[in-house]
Scaffold this motif. Structure first.
Motif, PDB file in Angstrom:
ATOM      1  N   PHE A   1      -0.750   9.927   3.810  1.00  0.00           N
ATOM      2  CA  PHE A   1      -0.434   9.735   5.231  1.00  0.00           C
ATOM      3  C   PHE A   1      -1.424   8.784   5.907  1.00  0.00           C
ATOM      4  O   PHE A   1      -1.030   7.999   6.770  1.00  0.00           O
ATOM      5  N   LEU A   2      -2.690   8.890   5.540  1.00  0.00           N
ATOM      6  CA  LEU A   2      -3.744   8.175   6.265  1.00  0.00           C
ATOM      7  C   LEU A   2      -4.172   6.859   5.621  1.00  0.00           C
ATOM      8  O   LEU A   2      -4.727   5.999   6.305  1.00  0.00           O
ATOM      9  N   LEU A   3      -3.920   6.683   4.331  1.00  0.00           N
ATOM     10  CA  LEU A   3      -4.346   5.467   3.632  1.00  0.00           C
ATOM     11  C   LEU A   3      -3.167   4.667   3.087  1.00  0.00           C
ATOM     12  O   LEU A   3      -3.020   3.483   3.391  1.00  0.00           O
ATOM     13  N   VAL A   4      -2.333   5.308   2.272  1.00  0.00           N
ATOM     14  CA  VAL A   4      -1.238   4.589   1.616  1.00  0.00           C
ATOM     15  C   VAL A   4      -0.180   4.150   2.622  1.00  0.00           C
ATOM     16  O   VAL A   4       0.313   3.015   2.557  1.00  0.00           O
ATOM     17  N   PHE A   5       0.164   5.017   3.551  1.00  0.00           N
ATOM     18  CA  PHE A   5       1.197   4.689   4.533  1.00  0.00           C
ATOM     19  C   PHE A   5       0.861   3.449   5.360  1.00  0.00           C
ATOM     20  O   PHE A   5       1.663   2.497   5.400  1.00  0.00           O
ATOM     21  N   PRO A   6      -0.305   3.376   6.041  1.00  0.00           N
ATOM     22  CA  PRO A   6      -0.568   2.173   6.841  1.00  0.00           C
ATOM     23  C   PRO A   6      -0.664   0.904   6.000  1.00  0.00           C
ATOM     24  O   PRO A   6      -0.159  -0.154   6.396  1.00  0.00           O
ATOM     25  N   PHE A   7      -1.321   0.994   4.831  1.00  0.00           N
ATOM     26  CA  PHE A   7      -1.452  -0.196   3.983  1.00  0.00           C
ATOM     27  C   PHE A   7      -0.076  -0.703   3.560  1.00  0.00           C
ATOM     28  O   PHE A   7       0.209  -1.905   3.634  1.00  0.00           O
ATOM     29  N   THR A   8       0.785   0.213   3.144  1.00  0.00           N
ATOM     30  CA  THR A   8       2.115  -0.187   2.676  1.00  0.00           C
ATOM     31  C   THR A   8       2.978  -0.689   3.827  1.00  0.00           C
ATOM     32  O   THR A   8       3.725  -1.667   3.679  1.00  0.00           O
ATOM     33  N   TYR A   9       2.867  -0.048   4.981  1.00  0.00           N
ATOM     34  CA  TYR A   9       3.722  -0.410   6.111  1.00  0.00           C
ATOM     35  C   TYR A   9       3.506  -1.854   6.551  1.00  0.00           C
ATOM     36  O   TYR A   9       4.466  -2.558   6.887  1.00  0.00           O
TER      37      TYR A   9
END
Length: 340
Positions: A39-47
């Motif tokens: 939620f906090l690392l993979v999500f923003p980077f991928t988005y």
């Protein structure tokens, strides 16, 4: 199962003894595999690389973690750090193992949530990257590289969980396989452009169904679902390593909050903000800093109901920050700069 558990303990002992000098590495790997990191690392980077992939990551993370919670309530898996003492299998020969700050999770152990959520979420990332590389280069070998790294990551996360005595080997294998299957299924059902009411129904539905299962198991079948919390408190080396954010209901409120937040974000700004690569990189940097501070916000642990409400709100905020607030501010200032 006692033989399986016993072999798992001896494997953890060998792993700690043979790779003890790599302790920091294992702790970093287990943090990367933490469902919270999705939620906090993979999500923003991928988005900020691909909006669809980012939405898919958040969707898959929430659903897979919710299913992991349900499986844990049903399967009653032990955890190594408490089973060593409870089983009385090691009265004559105690294994030479020790605990870490990330060891003492309070939920049941099977299947591994770290392995399951990591396998599901990172399948979205590597399949998207593999497809992109193949479409650009037409090289099967190059497109296979992300999948090879995916396998390496799953093995590393699984070994890290065994190393710190959080899981038995069969639990991480079960979590990895289940997560892999979920990743394939859920990545083809990404809720892009769905109305807010859809996310509201999903969020409330997951919350009510989990609570109904909890009540049914406890009151109708007489199963004490707090058994794992009691054992974790009993056998954890340090009381401060028992954290409320590792409790089963914390996972539930995180998943429901993130899904409602995703719906709100897509409602406020359908399609998100369209930004060039440089503003996207800036948005990623600012979002990461913002999420770091949101995650560090101290929450009162008493009463527990208040903690869970605030924990829910915290993860409602996460998609707002990444999809709406930060890109909107970056767009505002970069747009003004272009006009000038």
């Amino acid at each position: 199962m006692e033989a399986v558990y016993t072999h798992g303990i001896w494997m953890a002992e060998r792993l700690q003894q043979s790779t003890g000098n790599q302790e920091k590495m294992w702790l970093v790997v287990t943090h990367i595999g933490d469902p919270k990191a999705a939620f906090l690392l993979v999500f923003p980077f991928t988005y900020f690389v691909s909006k669809r992939a980012g939405v898919a990551v958040l969707w898959v993370a929430a659903i897979s973690e919710w299913l992991n919670l349900v499986f844990k309530w049903i399967l009653f898996g032990e955890r190594p750090f408490w089973w060593i003492g409870e089983s009385r299998q090691f009265v004559n020969k105690q294994p030479k193992v020790h605990q870490f700050s990330s060891t003492c999770e309070t939920g049941p152990g099977s299947p591994s949530g770290h392995a399951m959520v990591t396998a599901a979420v990172w399948w979205v990332v590597v399949s998207s990257l593999g497809s992109f590389l193949h479409s650009r280069t037409r090289s099967v070998l190059l497109a296979a590289v992300p999948y090879l790294l995916y396998v390496v990551m799953l093995v590393a996360v699984g070994l890290s969980r065994v190393f710190i005595l959080a899981h038995f080997p069969h639990q991480v294998v079960a979590g990895s396989i289940t997560g892999f299957i979920l990743g394939i299924i859920l990545s083809h059902r990404v809720p892009e452009g769905r109305p807010l009411v859809f996310f509201f129904k999903i969020s409330v539905g997951l919350l009510i169904s989990a609570l109904a299962l909890h009540v049914g198991l406890q009151q109708q079948l007489g199963i004490n679902l707090s058994w794992s919390i009691q054992l974790a408190k009993k056998w954890c080396s340090r009381a401060e390593w028992i954290r409320l954010d590792t409790a089963p209901f914390s996972s539930l409120t995180r998943d429901c909050g993130a899904l409602l937040g995703l719906g709100l974000a897509q409602y406020w700004k359908p399609g998100g903000w369209s930004l060039p690569w440089a503003p996207r990189a800036l948005s990623l940097a600012i979002s990461s800093m913002g999420l770091y501070h949101v995650n560090r916000l101290p929450l009162p642990i008493r009463p527990q109901a208040l903690f869970y409400v605030l924990f829910f709100i915290k993860f409602v905020i996460v998609p707002q920050l990444v999809i709406i607030f930060v890109p909107g501010l970056v767009h505002l200032f970069t747009h003004k700069k272009k006009k000038e």
